[in-house]
Design a protein around this motif. Structure first.
Motif, short mmCIF file in Angstrom:
data_model
loop_
_atom_site.label_atom_id
_atom_site.label_comp_id
_atom_site.label_asym_id
_atom_site.label_seq_id
_atom_site.Cartn_x
_atom_site.Cartn_y
_atom_site.Cartn_z
N THR A 228 -1.48 5.97 -5.03
CA THR A 228 -2.22 7.29 -4.63
C THR A 228 -1.80 8.31 -5.29
O THR A 228 -0.85 8.20 -6.13
CB THR A 228 -1.94 7.42 -3.08
N HIS B 133 -5.84 -8.81 4.69
CA HIS B 133 -5.07 -7.91 4.04
C HIS B 133 -5.66 -6.49 4.09
O HIS B 133 -5.27 -5.43 3.81
CB HIS B 133 -4.87 -8.18 2.70
N ASP B 134 -7.14 -6.19 4.32
CA ASP B 134 -7.93 -5.18 4.17
C ASP B 134 -8.93 -5.28 5.09
O ASP B 134 -9.36 -6.07 5.77
CB ASP B 134 -8.24 -5.09 2.94
N HIS C 69 -9.97 -7.85 -0.72
CA HIS C 69 -10.13 -6.43 -0.88
C HIS C 69 -11.62 -6.00 -0.54
O HIS C 69 -12.38 -6.61 -1.08
CB HIS C 69 -9.40 -5.58 -2.00
N HIS D 84 -3.48 -1.45 4.18
CA HIS D 84 -4.59 -0.60 3.59
C HIS D 84 -5.23 0.18 4.83
O HIS D 84 -6.48 -0.04 5.05
CB HIS D 84 -5.75 -1.51 2.86
N HIS E 199 -0.70 -1.17 -5.06
CA HIS E 199 -1.49 -0.14 -5.23
C HIS E 199 -0.84 1.32 -5.17
O HIS E 199 0.33 1.27 -5.01
CB HIS E 199 -1.97 -0.27 -3.83
N GLY F 285 0.79 -1.10 0.04
CA GLY F 285 -0.04 0.03 0.09
C GLY F 285 0.84 1.34 -0.04
O GLY F 285 2.01 1.15 0.44
N MET G 299 -10.97 1.14 -6.52
CA MET G 299 -11.34 1.96 -5.47
C MET G 299 -12.71 2.55 -6.04
O MET G 299 -13.20 2.48 -6.99
CB MET G 299 -10.44 2.80 -5.09
N LYS H 243 -7.19 3.30 6.24
CA LYS H 243 -8.34 4.14 5.65
C LYS H 243 -8.43 5.50 6.31
O LYS H 243 -8.20 5.70 7.63
CB LYS H 243 -9.65 3.50 5.96
#
Length: 574
Positions: free
Chosen positions: A563, A321-322, A386, A272, A561, A225, A454, A274
């Motif tokens: 951003t 994982h998420d 996910h 991951h 992943h 991530g 996403m 948030k």
């Protein structure tokens, strides 16, 4: 800086590399191998590989350590020789896991003035960063894609002025292995299974006891991530603390170091976390595969102050994982893929599917100080690697979870005969009746594997209409992405073209104040397997038409992943 990205089959005696501070003699090769995962002949690009003899013994080792290192190397060579007598499963065979454009690339210093076709939208102003697994050294035995060292790829955009660079994240693990000149830390998935996995763990800790390696500052690879929080870019894998990465003024990449939030974080952190788009808080989990508590929950205020850990009781360590957040809750999946280290002694894999376990979701208040009020609701035969979003529907007292449900659940980790399916699903958790329902969002006739993607991150934890997800066909490649209406199942697809594949689609909103949820652009790295060239594509989400493409100076492997950091946020980077 070492740049020995390899391409050949697994032949430990034929590959060598030296510490980065020594002179190399390089050769250029372009071999091809049969990639069992894709059932096609894939050609690797030109790569430089060191042909000089590598040193196994740094000069600071004393006489006893040098002698022990020699003995341990002999033991490892014998172990590798024994392992290669039996074919590796596809899930740990490097000739499958890192072939074609899954293979690693050398680091690239920043390249400016890249060629742009079309016009880059004004809102795409900042840096798109994406993480991935990029092993520095050729594996000596088993290797899973997830085992590779972390590498960050960065495309900095200011109008039509674009720059690119990629760098390995300088984890403590990577620094030590590069100094020694060979892989020394065990590969968590590719090597640690069966009796040979037990032997490798024993060998590693013997080396550690004698000071040949140091695992006291973490063993993670930081390859999964990426998140920008409290003016810091963090690279993460759930086996360690995050690593802080900085985008320099010249658009290059540097590793600041392992980040513990000013000594507040003393355990691993999920890959991951948030960030709530309204409060600015960040929520995270930490799981342990060896000792209780197997799972902990915590959060950070928007200025980085950590809450006390909330211990969540679990009977066994679980692959996690998420997870998801809503406006008021965190949603914790406790599923059927678990860790059973004792299976290694029996000759099996420690990551396994437990058919006797019931999958469930835990609903916990974001502000909980303990787990006493946690609500657990069963969700039979559910494994979501996910979760794309979750929200509350007060009129029915339900929490709605959107995720891709995978079967067979452990097929990513263990070889099986069944074809993998990843079904985009809506799971409704009733907090009154403590029951759940599950439905496939796409019609059966429209079903495709949807994995990685996403929703509009400005609406994370709130009801969303759209999700942008990778079309993972032919598995494990990504041929395009889908914009899915989560209510109706209507799907609009964007395909990259013949023999062109990508990875996770990243949705960037045009304007946080827009009243259209899909007002924005999708960014995706795309690789052409005919020309062996890579580019960054920018697609308008409302029309699903490409607005611009940016030709990249080097190959970008299929990764994990990413951003986007706006230029304004980038200016506040610490």
């Amino acid at each position: 800086m070492a740049t020995n990205s390899y391409t050949s089959t697994i032949l430990p005696s034929s590959f060598s590399s030296k510490p980065h501070n020594q002179t190399h003699k390089f050769v250029t090769i372009k071999p091809s191998i049969k990639c069992a995962a894709q059932q096609s002949l894939l050609h690797f690009p030109n790569n430089t590989i060191s042909t000089t003899q590598h040193q196994h013994q740094p000069f600071q080792w004393n006489l006893l350590q040098r002698a022990a290192a020699t003995v341990f190397d002999m033991f490892e060579n014998a172990l590798v020789s024994h392992e290669t007598e039996t074919p590796l499963p596809k899930t740990s065979d490097p000739r499958v896991q890192i072939c074609g454009n899954f293979a690693p690339v050398p680091e690239q210093s920043v390249k400016h003035n890249l060629t742009v076709t079309g016009t880059v939208p004004d809102c795409v102003n900042g840096v798109y960063v994406r993480n991935g697994a990029n092993p520095l050294f050729e594996p000596v035995a088993g290797h899973h894609l997830f085992d590779g060292d972390g590498m960050v790829h960065a495309v900095t955009i200011d109008g039509n002025s674009v720059s690119y660079s990629c760098k390995l994240t300088e984890t403590h693990r990577l620094i030590q292995e590069r100094e020694i000149g060979r892989p020394m830390f065990p590969k968590a998935i590719g090597e640690l299974h069966g009796h040979s996995g037990v032997a490798r763990l024993a060998l590693f800790y013997a080396r550690s006891m004698l000071g040949l390696v140091d695992h006291s500052k973490g063993m993670g690879v930081a390859n999964a991530g990426l998140i920008y929080f409290n003016n810091r870019l963090l690279a993460m894998s759930e086996d360690d603390l995050p690593y802080q990465i900085r985008i320099t003024g010249s658009s290059d990449i540097e590793t600041v170091g392992r980040y513990d939030f000013s000594k507040q974080l003393k355990s691993t952190m999920i890959a991951h976390p948030k960030v709530d788009p309204v409060t600015g808080e960040m929520f995270a989990l930490s799981y342990d595969v060896v000792q209780k508590p197997y799972l902990k929950y915590f959060k950070f205020s928007k200025d980085g102050k950590k809450s006390p850990d909330v211990e969540i009781p679990l009977d066994m360590p679980t692959m996690m994982h998420d997870f998801a957040i809503t406006e008021n809750y965190v949603v914790v999946p406790d599923q059927q893929v678990v860790f059973k280290l004792q299976e290694m002694i029996k000759g099996g894999s420690p990551v396994m599917y437990d058919k006797n376990k019931m999958s469930r979701f835990g609903i916990l208040s974001k502000n909980a100080e303990n787990s006493d009020d946690m609500i657990w609701v069963d969700s039979p035969e559910t494994f979501c690697f996910h979760l794309w979003n979750a929200w509350e529907e007060p009129e029915t007292n339900e929490v709605v979870v959107i995720g891709s449900c995978m079967t067979p659940a452990d097929s990513i980790f263990n070889e099986c005969d069944e074809n993998l399916e990843s079904v985009l699903s809506e799971i409704r958790i009733n907090l009154t009746t403590r029951e759940s329902t599950k439905r496939a969002i796409l019609q059966e006739s429209d079903q495709v594997n949807l994995e990685a993607g996403m929703v509009n991150r400005n609406m994370l934890g709130r009801k969303t209409q759209y999700a942008y997800l990778a079309i993972a066909e032919p598995w494990p490649k990504v041929s395009g992405f889908a914009k899915v209406d989560l209510v109706t199942g209507e799907t609009k697809k964007f395909f990259y073209g013949d023999e062109r594949y990508g990875g996770e689609p990243f949705f960037l909103p045009s304007d946080s104040s827009s009243d259209r949820e899909d007002d924005g652009y999708v960014l995706a790295f795309v690789h052409d397997e005919k020309t062996w060239k890579s580019e960054l594509q920018i697609i308008k989400a409302t029309s699903m038409e490409m607005e611009a493409s940016i030709r990249l100076p080097s190959r970008v492997p299929y990764g994990f992943h990413g951003t986007f950091i706006s230029s304004k946020d980038l200016a506040r980077q610490v």
